[in-house]
Design a protein around this motif. Structure first.
Motif, PDB file in Angstrom:
ATOM      1  N   ARG A 197       0.828  -1.212   0.000  1.00  0.00           N
ATOM      2  CA  ARG A 197       0.000   0.000   0.000  1.00  0.00           C
ATOM      3  C   ARG A 197       0.857   1.255   0.000  1.00  0.00           C
ATOM      4  N   ALA A 198       1.888   1.249   0.809  1.00  0.00           N
ATOM      5  CA  ALA A 198       2.765   2.422   0.900  1.00  0.00           C
ATOM      6  C   ALA A 198       3.510   2.651  -0.407  1.00  0.00           C
ATOM      7  N   LEU A 199       4.039   1.591  -0.995  1.00  0.00           N
ATOM      8  CA  LEU A 199       4.812   1.728  -2.230  1.00  0.00           C
ATOM      9  C   LEU A 199       3.920   2.183  -3.391  1.00  0.00           C
ATOM     10  N   ALA A 234       3.197   5.837  -2.914  1.00  0.00           N
ATOM     11  CA  ALA A 234       4.379   6.636  -3.241  1.00  0.00           C
ATOM     12  C   ALA A 234       4.538   6.786  -4.753  1.00  0.00           C
ATOM     13  N   ARG A 235       4.288   5.720  -5.491  1.00  0.00           N
ATOM     14  CA  ARG A 235       4.371   5.802  -6.961  1.00  0.00           C
ATOM     15  C   ARG A 235       3.324   6.765  -7.509  1.00  0.00           C
ATOM     16  N   ASP A 236       2.128   6.684  -6.974  1.00  0.00           N
ATOM     17  CA  ASP A 236       1.054   7.573  -7.443  1.00  0.00           C
ATOM     18  C   ASP A 236       1.395   9.040  -7.200  1.00  0.00           C
ATOM     19  N   VAL A 237       1.864   9.331  -5.994  1.00  0.00           N
ATOM     20  CA  VAL A 237       2.184  10.725  -5.662  1.00  0.00           C
ATOM     21  C   VAL A 237       3.336  11.226  -6.523  1.00  0.00           C
ATOM     22  N   TYR A 238       4.356  10.402  -6.698  1.00  0.00           N
ATOM     23  CA  TYR A 238       5.514  10.801  -7.504  1.00  0.00           C
ATOM     24  C   TYR A 238       5.121  11.028  -8.960  1.00  0.00           C
ATOM     25  N   LEU A 252       6.202  12.122   2.758  1.00  0.00           N
ATOM     26  CA  LEU A 252       5.740  10.983   3.542  1.00  0.00           C
ATOM     27  C   LEU A 252       4.349  11.245   4.102  1.00  0.00           C
ATOM     28  N   GLN A 253       4.049  12.505   4.386  1.00  0.00           N
ATOM     29  CA  GLN A 253       2.726  12.845   4.905  1.00  0.00           C
ATOM     30  C   GLN A 253       1.638  12.518   3.899  1.00  0.00           C
ATOM     31  N   GLU A 254       1.870  12.865   2.624  1.00  0.00           N
ATOM     32  CA  GLU A 254       0.866  12.577   1.597  1.00  0.00           C
ATOM     33  C   GLU A 254       0.766  11.083   1.330  1.00  0.00           C
ATOM     34  N   VAL A 255       1.898  10.392   1.337  1.00  0.00           N
ATOM     35  CA  VAL A 255       1.873   8.935   1.152  1.00  0.00           C
ATOM     36  C   VAL A 255       1.116   8.279   2.306  1.00  0.00           C
TER      37      VAL A 255
END
Length: 202
Positions: free
Chosen positions: A20-22, A25-29, A39-42
Motif C-alpha cells: 500500500r505504501a509503495l 508513493a508511486r502515485d504521488v511521484y 511521507l505525509q501525503e503517502v
C-alpha cells in the motif's frame, strides 16, 4: 551497515502494508514529481501512520527508490535453464515494462537523481537492487553451464542487453511505441543473439 541492511535486520515487515505504501508513493511521484512527494501525503493516501513509514523508510528518497524498484522484481522469476531463453524473456519483459507508466517512473527517477543529491544517495545505498542481482545471476548460471566463456564479464552482458532495450524505448517516438510492441520478440532476439555471438567470439 547501510540503511538498506539496517532495515532488513529490523522488525518483520508486513507485505500488505508495504504494498500500500509503495503504491501510494508511486502515485504521488507520478502526479507531483519529487518536489511534491512527501511521507505525509503517502501516509494519507495509504492510510498508514507516518511513524510506520519512517520505521520502514527513513527518508522520502529511500521510499521513492523502494517504490519504483519494486515493480522490477519480475526479473527474479526468470530461470528457463537456458541463458539465451532467459535473456530473451528478460529483454521482452523489460521492454514492455519500460513502456508502462511505472516503467517510465524508473527513467524519471534516474533523471531526477542527476539533480537531487538525496535520490542519488538513496540509489547508492542499494547499488545492486533485486532486478540487477537477478539479471546477473542468470548470466552466471549460463557461464556455469558452459554457455559462455568462464572469463565473461557478467556486468557487460547485462549492460549490453538492458542498455539496448532501454535505448530503443527511449529513442522510439511515443506514437510509434504501440507499433513497435508488435515486433518486440524479433527485436529482442536480434539483440540477444548479437550480444551472445560477440561475447563468444572474444
Amino acid at each position: 551497515m547501510t540503511r538498506a541492511a539496517a532495515r532488513r535486520s529490523g522488525r518483520p515487515r508486513d507485505p500488505h502494508v508495504d504494498r500500500r505504501a509503495l503504491a501510494a508513493a508511486r502515485d504521488v511521484y507520478a502526479e507531483r514529481g519529487w518536489s511534491g512527494l512527501s511521507l505525509q501525503e503517502v501516509a494519507r493516501r495509504s492510510s498508514i501512520g507516518k511513524g510506520s513509514l519512517y520505521l520502514r523508510w527513513p527518508t522520502k528518497a529511500a521510499l521513492l527508490v523502494a517504490a519504483v524498484r519494486d515493480r522490477a522484481r519480475f526479473v527474479a522469476d526468470i530461470d528457463t535453464g537456458d541463458l539465451r531463453s532467459d535473456l530473451i524473456t528478460f529483454g521482452e519483459s523489460w521492454m514492455r515494462f519500460a513502456t508502462t507508466a511505472e516503467g517510465r517512473l524508473t527513467e524519471r527517477m534516474i533523471a531526477d537523481a542527476h539533480r537531487v543529491p538525496e535520490i542519488r544517495a538513496a540509489l547508492a545505498d542499494d547499488a545492486y537492487p533485486d532486478h540487477v542481482r537477478a539479471t546477473r545471476a542468470m548470466i552466471r548460471r549460463g557461464i556455469a553451464r558452459g554457455e559462455l566463456p568462464p572469463a565473461t564479464s557478467v556486468a557487460l552482458v547485462a549492460d549490453l542487453v538492458a542498455g539496448a532495450v532501454r535505448n530503443h524505448v527511449a529513442a522510439t517516438p511515443e506514437h510509434l511505441l504501440e507499433r513497435s510492441a508488435e515486433h518486440v520478440h524479433d527485436y529482442v532476439v536480434t539483440i540477444v543473439d548479437t550480444v551472445l555471438a560477440g561475447i563468444r567470439a572474444r
